[in-house]
Design a protein around this motif. Sequence first.
Motif, short mmCIF file in Angstrom:
data_model
loop_
_atom_site.label_atom_id
_atom_site.label_comp_id
_atom_site.label_asym_id
_atom_site.label_seq_id
_atom_site.Cartn_x
_atom_site.Cartn_y
_atom_site.Cartn_z
N TYR A 110 0.84 -1.18 0.00
CA TYR A 110 0.00 0.00 0.00
C TYR A 110 0.88 1.24 0.00
O TYR A 110 1.93 1.26 0.64
CB TYR A 110 -0.90 0.01 1.25
N PHE A 111 0.41 2.27 -0.71
CA PHE A 111 1.18 3.50 -0.79
C PHE A 111 0.22 4.69 -0.71
O PHE A 111 -0.82 4.71 -1.36
CB PHE A 111 1.95 3.56 -2.12
N ILE A 112 0.58 5.66 0.12
CA ILE A 112 -0.15 6.92 0.21
C ILE A 112 0.87 8.03 -0.01
O ILE A 112 1.92 8.05 0.65
CB ILE A 112 -0.84 7.09 1.57
N GLY A 113 0.57 8.93 -0.94
CA GLY A 113 1.53 9.99 -1.23
C GLY A 113 0.85 11.30 -1.56
O GLY A 113 -0.33 11.36 -1.89
N LEU A 114 1.62 12.36 -1.44
CA LEU A 114 1.17 13.70 -1.77
C LEU A 114 2.24 14.34 -2.64
O LEU A 114 3.41 14.38 -2.27
CB LEU A 114 0.96 14.53 -0.49
N ILE A 115 1.83 14.81 -3.80
CA ILE A 115 2.74 15.49 -4.71
C ILE A 115 2.34 16.97 -4.72
O ILE A 115 1.19 17.30 -5.02
CB ILE A 115 2.65 14.91 -6.13
N LEU A 116 3.28 17.83 -4.38
CA LEU A 116 3.05 19.27 -4.38
C LEU A 116 3.88 19.91 -5.48
O LEU A 116 5.05 19.55 -5.67
CB LEU A 116 3.42 19.88 -3.03
N ASN A 117 3.28 20.88 -6.18
CA ASN A 117 4.00 21.55 -7.26
C ASN A 117 3.73 23.05 -7.17
O ASN A 117 2.60 23.50 -7.28
CB ASN A 117 3.54 21.01 -8.61
N TRP A 118 4.81 23.81 -6.94
CA TRP A 118 4.72 25.26 -6.95
C TRP A 118 5.24 25.72 -8.29
O TRP A 118 6.34 25.37 -8.69
CB TRP A 118 5.56 25.88 -5.83
N GLY A 119 4.50 26.47 -9.00
CA GLY A 119 4.92 26.92 -10.33
C GLY A 119 3.85 26.56 -11.35
O GLY A 119 2.68 26.84 -11.16
N VAL A 120 4.25 25.88 -12.40
CA VAL A 120 3.33 25.52 -13.47
C VAL A 120 2.33 24.49 -12.94
O VAL A 120 2.70 23.50 -12.32
CB VAL A 120 4.11 24.93 -14.68
#
Length: 188
Positions: A168-178
């Motif tokens: 099992y995998f839980i993740g958060l991807i954050l992107n500042w910019g485009v």
Amino acid sequence: MKTWPRFNNDGFGYAKGAELYWRDKTFWKDFDYTISYSFLDTKRDYLNFPEELNPDFAAKHTLSIGIKKFFTKRGTGLSLTNSFATGRPYYNFLLNDQQQYYVANAGHTAGYETFDASIYHLTKIGKASAIWYVSATNLLGKQNVSGYTYSFDGQTRQAVMPVARRFYFIGLILNWGVDRRQNAIDNL
């Protein structure tokens, strides 16, 4: 590269095959599906192999079928994938009186199968675009065997298996910019 009992660079081998990949977003309304197939014909004489053999990491046939659905109003996507592979070869190498390896026992593992699912949600956190991602592999809990290891005398065999049946995998991807949320919709 050859190893014990003679260390040298005399190893050799070949690999040939074919791959097919199909992706369609129009057949089923609002669904995106993929089908991929791989055929691999390979043999190597390396490590402690006594002759040219199929390596234990190579499955001859692999098939993967996946389907995705993105719910625009909710900003959420769902993906399901089922993958199959034919069994991998395994070998029990023993040393003869001349200190040369020979194949004492060989075979193929049972076929490999895994059913995986993932859910992702696109949102904003402050000024960052964000993707929450949750996935689970091998939901049906199939006991997949990748190969076998043998004791030094070849009398005892132990299956090589994943540490856990499911992952099992839980993740958060954050992107500042485009803002790359559309890219996530197209490629997750």
